[in-house]
Structures are given as structure tokens and as C-alpha cells.
Design an enzyme around this catalytic site. Structure first.
Site, PDB file in Angstrom:
ATOM      1  N   CYS A 110      -8.135  -0.902   4.743  1.00  0.00           N
ATOM      2  CA  CYS A 110      -8.952  -1.261   3.576  1.00  0.00           C
ATOM      3  C   CYS A 110      -9.865  -2.453   3.835  1.00  0.00           C
ATOM      4  O   CYS A 110     -11.000  -2.498   3.353  1.00  0.00           O
ATOM      5  CB  CYS A 110      -8.069  -1.503   2.361  1.00  0.00           C
ATOM      6  SG  CYS A 110      -6.704  -2.647   2.624  1.00  0.00           S
ATOM      7  N   ASP A 369     -13.536  -0.296  -4.653  1.00  0.00           N
ATOM      8  CA  ASP A 369     -12.180  -0.085  -4.143  1.00  0.00           C
ATOM      9  C   ASP A 369     -12.185   0.930  -3.001  1.00  0.00           C
ATOM     10  O   ASP A 369     -12.619   2.070  -3.187  1.00  0.00           O
ATOM     11  CB  ASP A 369     -11.302   0.421  -5.285  1.00  0.00           C
ATOM     12  CG  ASP A 369      -9.823   0.420  -4.937  1.00  0.00           C
ATOM     13  OD1 ASP A 369      -9.479   0.079  -3.789  1.00  0.00           O
ATOM     14  OD2 ASP A 369      -9.008   0.750  -5.820  1.00  0.00           O
ATOM     15  N   HIS A 371      -9.507   2.185  -1.673  1.00  0.00           N
ATOM     16  CA  HIS A 371      -8.203   2.851  -1.641  1.00  0.00           C
ATOM     17  C   HIS A 371      -8.236   4.252  -2.226  1.00  0.00           C
ATOM     18  O   HIS A 371      -7.498   4.601  -3.154  1.00  0.00           O
ATOM     19  CB  HIS A 371      -7.165   2.002  -2.376  1.00  0.00           C
ATOM     20  CG  HIS A 371      -6.934   0.663  -1.744  1.00  0.00           C
ATOM     21  ND1 HIS A 371      -7.665  -0.456  -2.091  1.00  0.00           N
ATOM     22  CD2 HIS A 371      -6.074   0.277  -0.776  1.00  0.00           C
ATOM     23  CE1 HIS A 371      -7.250  -1.481  -1.364  1.00  0.00           C
ATOM     24  NE2 HIS A 371      -6.288  -1.064  -0.562  1.00  0.00           N
TER      25      HIS A 371
END
Length: 448
Positions: A110, A369, A371
Site C-alpha cells: 500500500c 485508498d 486497499h
């Protein structure tokens, strides 16, 4: 024999965690992000106000809302601006990463993805400008309407291709336009086509293949020299140095006019930045690679071109804004950094969960994000789908949850110009260049 058994165990562990992470990060959580209409929203140096002139209510407007009646103020402009930023997330079914058998970065990559997003924003500023937006940004669907598994992603791509093939062409009926209108239209179309070419080429630089100049495979290979293996967690400072090395070693004419500078001890030395701007790139000349993504050359716009003796400089500043938690005294500091017109964002996140901060509203950060686990996209094709590289759904997080370790990004020198670079010290006052007799140079200090 023992070594063979150990290798088999490690291989089984790798496969197990890969499967688990693919399941864990393949679902888009149904979480709406709401924004207050009474407070301005800042996105990478641009302010947006959602409150209409005749609206005095204190209700909230959701930027994901599909109902046109709920759009207030210039929320549409914010949505288009956000969705135009390049979004880089976990991917699966990749070619094996260097020195490993991993074919996905789920669960550990990430911070590398966040760093890629910040670097992509710097390149957008350089090639396309801050006002550029993607023409198809508003056609993206909210993430909570679909899951990003391999099957779903393939269905989405297939439906998009079908819709493009069946889209009606402009009618040739009616009176012909004047020559002046035709010329104007042709010029606008040519400019739009050129920008889309840069957009697609820029995204291809971040593709998930060994040949991609700024792709995950290249970043992981550079991380090996810093003691990081594929599967390890990367910190924001390490990623800053990896990005610097990746930019400097990129063998493409389109990236020859760009370099990066990483500050030491939270101090930016203006003389070093200027030297980076003026000095020729070290190493071999930008060579043509048959496996490299296509790069615009002859049609390069004036705004993206740079003199042969100057380069755009991306300034990366690793900092720590507190001890175990971020010190509340630095919340305003972060807001002011994100308010700067030349800021390209901040990579950091929550503990062990990285993200890319691009703005704020009130006491909440706005971030992108990484993820989500999406399928591998072959960027070597000329018409690869771009939809999965743009996010329609911003997220918000309280400043209090921000991890103190982060890296600030700034486009300090761009397009052949050297703007004055200011950061904010603890006193929240503008910090002017300070003369250092012992060093014989100016510096811009950032001491959290």
C-alpha cells in the site's frame, strides 16, 4: 533436505497469504463519504464550496450521490477533479515480482501504491497542468455498487468496451459550420487528443509489468538495494528514496526533464534544489527501449517541454509529526501544506495502513485508498482500459488517526520556472530562506 522443506513451507505460506489477501481486499466496502455544505473542501491546493447561495441548511451533501438534485454549489467540479487523479491500488495476477514468487501486492504494497499516486500527480502537474480533468471522470461508478474481484473487473471492462463500440457517431446532417468554427473545433480536438495521449502514456508508466518505468516491479527491484523484499512493509521515507531513484533511472525521453530531491533531516536546501534543476541527468542518455511504454515526443506541448539544461524537480520531505501519535499541534501545519498550490499530496496513513492524502475538510483528511484488489491490466496495448486507474469515491479520516510518519511532496520546480518554496515551521509563520555561513548556502527548514 531441511532447506528444501523450509522452501516448501515458505511457498505454502506465500500462497496462503496471497489467497487470503485477495479475498480480503477484493470487496469494496459500502461506506459513503459525506461532506458538509457549510465548510470549504480543499483538494491539492484548490478550494471547493458545496453550499448554494440560497441554501442555509446544515445538511450534508455526499459526493457519491447519483441524484442530481443533491448536487449543491460546485460539488460536481470537486467530483470531477478528484476522479481525475490517478488511482493506483493492489493488483492480482501480476508477473512474479523480483526475487519472489509473489504475483500480488495485497496486504503489503500500500505504501508503494501511495507513493506511485503522489508521483503520478507530480507528472500530471508537469505534463497536463493542475486544471486538467479527465473527460470520462464523471462516468465512473461508485465502488459500493460492484465488487472488484477478477470476474467483476472483467465484466466491467467488457461492458465498457461494448458501450464504446455501440456509441452513436455524431450526425453529419444539417448545415456545415463555418471555416472559423471548424478550425476552432479542430484545434480543441487536437489539444484534447494530445492531453489524452499524455494521460494514457502517464498511466502506462505505472503499469504492473517488469518493463514499466515507474511500475511496482521496478520499485520492488530498487527496494532490494535498500534491504526491502517483496512482501515487506515499506515506510514513507524509504518510498521517497525509491521514487527518487526510479525517476532518475527512468529511460524514457518523456521523463528526461524530471528529477527528484529527497530532503535530509526535514531540511530543504534551496541551492541543492536549484542544482538539481540545472544539472544534466546523471547516467546514460535516455535510450529507446523496445519494451518501454510509448512516449509522446514530436507532439509534446509547450507547457510540458523544458530546456535542455533544466529539469522539473519533485521535492520529497520525509517527516515525523509526533511520537507514537500525531501531535495535534501539527494539524494546522498539514492543512497549510495541502493548501499550497504546488503541493502534490502526502503519503502516510494509519498505522500499518498507508494512504495518499490529497485534501481536507474541517478536522478530517481526504485521501485515496490503495486497499482494493483489482485485476492485472496489460498497459502495453494501445487501448487498455483506464477506468480502474481512477477512483470515484473519496474517503475521509480524522486528523487524530493520522500516523506521525509521512512524506510531504511538492512540485518545487516545474516547467522551467523556480517559484519560491515556503513551508511552515512550528510557529505557523512563513519560513524565509535562512543564510547559513557555515554552509555558504540558503536553506528552507521544516522542523516538526
Amino acid at each position: 533436505m531441511e532447506n528444501k522443506t523450509s522452501d516448501e513451507v515458505n511457498t505454502l505460506k506465500t500462497k496462503f497469504f496471497s489467497v487470503w489477501h485477495n479475498v480480503k481486499y477484493s470487496w469494496a466496502l459500502k461506506s459513503k463519504t459525506s461532506f458538509s455544505r457549510n465548510s470549504p473542501v480543499l483538494l491539492l491546493g484548490k478550494f471547493y464550496h458545496f453550499k448554494a447561495e440560497d441554501d442555509d441548511s446544515a445538511t450534508e451533501a455526499c459526493c457519491e450521490a447519483a441524484d442530481e438534485d443533491s448536487v449543491m454549489g460546485n460539488i460536481e467540479a470537486f467530483r470531477k477533479d478528484f476522479a481525475s487523479r490517478v488511482w493506483l491500488t493492489y493488483r492480482e495476477e501480476l508477473p512474479p515480482l523480483p526475487s519472489s514468487t509473489l504475483t500480488s501486492d495485497c496486504g503489503w504494497g500500500c505504501m508503494l501504491r501511495a507513493g506511485q499516486m503522489m508521483l503520478a500527480q507530480a507528472l500530471i502537474l508537469h505534463f497536463l497542468g493542475r486544471d486538467w480533468t479527465w473527460s470520462e471522470a464523471m462516468s465512473l461508478q461508485p465502488l459500493d455498487t460492484e465488487t472488484w474481484t477478477t470476474t467483476a473487473a472483467k465484466r466491467l471492462v467488457a461492458s465498457l468496451e461494448a458501450s464504446l463500440q455501440s456509441s452513436p457517431r455524431p450526425s453529419d446532417e444539417g448545415s456545415p459550420p463555418t471555416h472559423q468554427a471548424q478550425a476552432r473545433g479542430s484545434a480543441e480536438e487536437a489539444e484534447a487528443h494530445l492531453k489524452e495521449m499524455y494521460h494514457r502514456t502517464l498511466v502506462s508508466w505505472f503499469g504492473d509489468s517488469p518493463s514499466a518505468l515507474l511500475g511496482l516491479h521496478r520499485l520492488v527491484r530498487m527496494g532490494l538495494t535498500m534491504g526491502k523484499q517483496a512482501g515487506d512493509w515499506y515506510g514513507p521515507a524509504v518510498v521517497a528514496h525509491i521514487l527518487k531513484q526510479a525517476v532518475e533511472e527512468a529511460m524514457d525521453p518523456g521523463l528526461a526533464g524530471i528529477t527528484a530531491y529527497v530532503s535530509q533531516d526535514c531540511t530543504v536546501y534551496s541551492a541543492d534544489v536549484i542544482d538539481s534543476h540545472r544539472a544534466p541527468r546523471a547516467g546514460p542518455a535516455s535510450a529507446e527501449r523496445s519494451d518501454a511504454p510509448p512516449s509522446p515526443q514530436s507532439d509534446q506541448p509547450v507547457s510540458a517541454s523544458a530546456p535542455s539544461d533544466s529539469r522539473a524537480v519533485i521535492v520529497l520531505i520525509p517527516v515525523r509529526l509526533g511520537g507514537e501519535k500525531t501531535n495535534p499541534d501539527y494539524f494546522n501545519f498539514v492543512k497549510r501544506i495541502l493548501s499550497l498550490e504546488y503541493c502534490i499530496g502526502i503519503i502516510g496513513g494509519k498505522p500499518k495502513q498507508a494512504c495518499y492524502f490529497v485534501g481536507f475538510q474541517d478536522d478530517s483528511l481526504i485521501y485515496m485508498d490503495p486497499h482494493y484488489c483489482q485485476s492485472f491490466v496489460d498497459v502495453s496495448t494501445s487501448d487498455f482500459p483506464l477506468q480502474s486507474y481512477h477512483c470515484p469515491s473519496p474517503k475521509k479520516m480524522p486528523f487524530s488517526r493520522m500516523d506521525p510518519s509521512c512524506t510531504i511532496g511538492a512540485a518545487a520546480v516545474s516547467k522551467g520556472e523556480i517559484p519560491r518554496v515556503h513551508f511552515y515551521a512550528r510557529s505557523w509563520q512563513r519560513l524565509q530562506p535562512v543564510c547559513r555561513p557555515d554552509l555558504g548556502e540558503e536553506r528552507l527548514a521544516l522542523h516538526p
